[in-house]
Design an enzyme around this catalytic site. Structure first.
Site, short mmCIF file in Angstrom:
data_model
loop_
_atom_site.label_atom_id
_atom_site.label_comp_id
_atom_site.label_asym_id
_atom_site.label_seq_id
_atom_site.Cartn_x
_atom_site.Cartn_y
_atom_site.Cartn_z
CB SER B 168 3.85 8.45 -1.66
OG SER B 168 5.15 9.17 -1.82
CG ASP B 334 7.40 7.58 5.63
OD1 ASP B 334 8.48 7.93 4.83
OD2 ASP B 334 6.22 7.79 5.14
CG HIS B 367 7.82 6.88 1.57
ND1 HIS B 367 6.85 7.52 2.18
CD2 HIS B 367 7.56 6.94 0.19
CE1 HIS B 367 5.84 8.14 1.03
NE2 HIS B 367 6.45 7.93 -0.01
#
Lengths: 391, 391
Positions: B168, B334, B367
């Site tokens: 991320s 995701d 995610h």
């Protein structure tokens, strides 16, 4: 010169619309007309706001009942005055020659109970106390909303509907109407809807409610003589608004475009156009919507679930009118109520031998497509209604 | 009996972990070590919090620098004490015999500047005033965070990194490090990341920030001696948390399951388990995170964009170390930083003839998969690092 231009504008504006319309209020204050709610409480007396477009024919068999979505109201078409800038929320679909052709059909749209646009809701004065209900307003459901609208039809002497239609929450009301009053319906057209909210849907609604109830101005729902919880409601709306749009349209409209400048601000002012757009959406919403109504209606949506204990939808459709025709319409880029949710409805209807038409419309407009894709939806609705007429 | 059981638990707990670790603080207060920020301001003096796991070898060539995500910190592995219940945020990946094998590698993780877990951020005391910076803290960028961590490596006498990795926002730092210091790197492993935030990503961050700044307790950022804006930060976190999960896992974990009851409450208490879960996530987050840091770090993410005016990523990668190897890993479910964002990175790297491995991991965890899919990620990372070693 200016006056002339305005008249011309109005000529264009009114040319293909139902023209000037009026919101009507029906007072249910006859003690025999109580509304028994799913929660066990009784709503009485109460008011339903509604509008009508077109003419009821002598046989009273040309009625189409339109259901609005979460933030909609009874004002589905036309203008309230010559000066009015914006028409009703589904004006693209309702009017002379339009999909719901007011030259042929008598179209009715009513504000849901629990709402804040004329029908009784948490902001209404409780006649027992002389004060707004606030949180003493009973929790309502989609079924309660539909039962109230059936009472409106009874009052208007309408025993049969040529069709019902609506998108999003409006589609849920349509499904519930089909189940509750099968013999009243010839057809239904359901857009971007679902037979049950998913965990993700509930999660987004829950965060929106949390934003409202966390605003100190919310004051446990008692704010009608004070500053309302505008900030909380704006956050709830901004969040919901993202879920109404698709990733594609956000990229197309905004991408990473900056607002009025070439460089980052390096502070907490608005940098990106998408931020500015969302803030505008949030703060224009609070001017027209009541925070408590937002809580009640999102909760009603969360509760909506036509499936049985085993997650099966078919049993809910067991007693439908077997002669009715249904159109179910989803949109490719709708990720709030995606196509799979529409297909669940379609499959359950098929299993009950209901004549169902399914269209997945190719659109990049996300969930909001049912409010925007005029041409595609007009083609679908016109074709479908002609088919119902031929029956 | 209980004590024994606890000891046994600890034996299991510590068996495959790096054991008890310590957070270290490096004070940059030498006037030659100023940090010139992208916004034009200078951050000085400042502190970086960091942790290390494993042993630095004599050649100092076994270093892996790990970058944390938005809500992470320097505590990537191990426990702070025997009693500590939870290990560092990437303990599944860092430890003896694990993907980032501390028997071989010297792993470093530092809290980003702007953060609230030891490194200087808006909650830190400004030595010039003796008071917390609050909003006088300069707006930082991903590039600023990376430059600060390079200064940390300089202080530790580390000139070369065997690898960098993160998921991320951590992946964004990895990309920026590759660009800033190409000759320092043998490899990089980037999980669930992007070279630029999309309009949708920015929109979600903007609503989160709006939730915080709408909370009256935020008080324009000056709340460190008062009640902090917990409600606003909780709403921001709840919203963000939905974007970290997939629709599939929400259905699998919660679906429409009710909380402690068989029927709807018909009030505004929590009805659904997913609501309870999100509320818990929101309110446990505020106990460990600072609202102003949340504003600064999300803004840094929004600003991150490695593409040029024409939206091309390739130019940013023009001066990369041509001998480095890169692994880019995305996850099927995701939707925050979907596979297309990883592919954009992969394609730009390929066009610069960088040796890049791309894996789209099949996962229903959304995610957050980069924090959860231990087995799959271990296989990928081990294989990749062995390949880099063989070079």
């Amino acid at each position: 010169m200016n006056a002339k231009a305005e008249i011309n504008d109005n000529n264009i504006k009114f040319k293909d619309s139902v023209g000037i319309v009026e919101k009507k209020l029906l007072h249910f204050n006859n003690a025999e007309k109580k509304l028994l709610l799913d929660c066990g409480q009784i709503l009485f007396p109460f008011i339903l706001a509604y509008e009508t477009y077109g003419q009821l024919n002598a046989k009273k068999d040309n009625v189409i009942l339109i259901f609005h979505a979460l933030s909609g109201d009874s004002h589905a078409a036309g203008y309230y005055s010559e000066e009015d800038k914006k028409p009703g929320w589904w004006d693209m679909m309702i009017g002379p020659g339009k999909a719901f052709d007011t030259n042929k059909y008598y179209v009715i749209c009513s504000n849901v109970i629990g709402g804040c646009m004329g029908s009784t809701g948490p902001s209404s004065v409780n006649p027992q106390t002389g004060k707004p209900y606030c949180l003493t307003f009973p929790q309502i459901t989609i079924n309660d909303m539909v039962k109230a609208q059936k009472m409106l039809l009874d009052e208007l002497g309408i025993k049969k509907l040529f069709s019902v239609s609506g998108g999003s929450m409006g589609g849920m009301l349509g499904l519930q109407f089909m189940i509750n009053y099968p013999d009243m319906l010839d057809s239904a057209i359901l857009f971007a809807t679902t037979a049950r909210l998913s965990a993700e849907n509930i999660a987004f609604n829950a965060v929106g409610r949390m934003a409202i109830t966390s605003d100190p101005n919310w004051n446990n729902g008692e704010y009608y003589d004070k500053q309302p919880p505008d900030a909380g409601l704006a956050v709830a709306r901004m969040l919901a608004h993202i879920t109404y749009l698709s990733r594609e349209i956000l990229k197309e409209k905004f991408d990473r475009k900056l607002q009025d400048k070439e460089k980052y601000s390096y502070d907490f002012n608005i940098d990106f156009q998408v931020e500015s757009y969302l803030k505008y959406q949030g703060y224009s919403f609070v001017r027209r919507f009541d925070a408590n109504s937002y809580l009640y209606i999102t909760k009603a949506m969360d509760y909506f679930d036509l499936t049985d204990k085993d997650g099966k939808l078919t049993p809910a459709f067991r007693n439908l009118n077997k002669n009715m025709k249904v159109a179910v319409v989803s949109f490719t880029s709708d990720w709030l109520f995606p196509t799979a949710m529409s297909k669940m409805i379609v499959n359950a209807l098929k299993s009950q031998n209901i004549d169902v038409t399914f269209c997945e419309v190719n659109s990049n407009r996300g969930h909001d497509a049912f409010l925007l894709e005029k041409e595609k939806l007009t083609t679908i609705v016109k074709g479908f209604l002609e088919n119902v007429e031929r029956k």
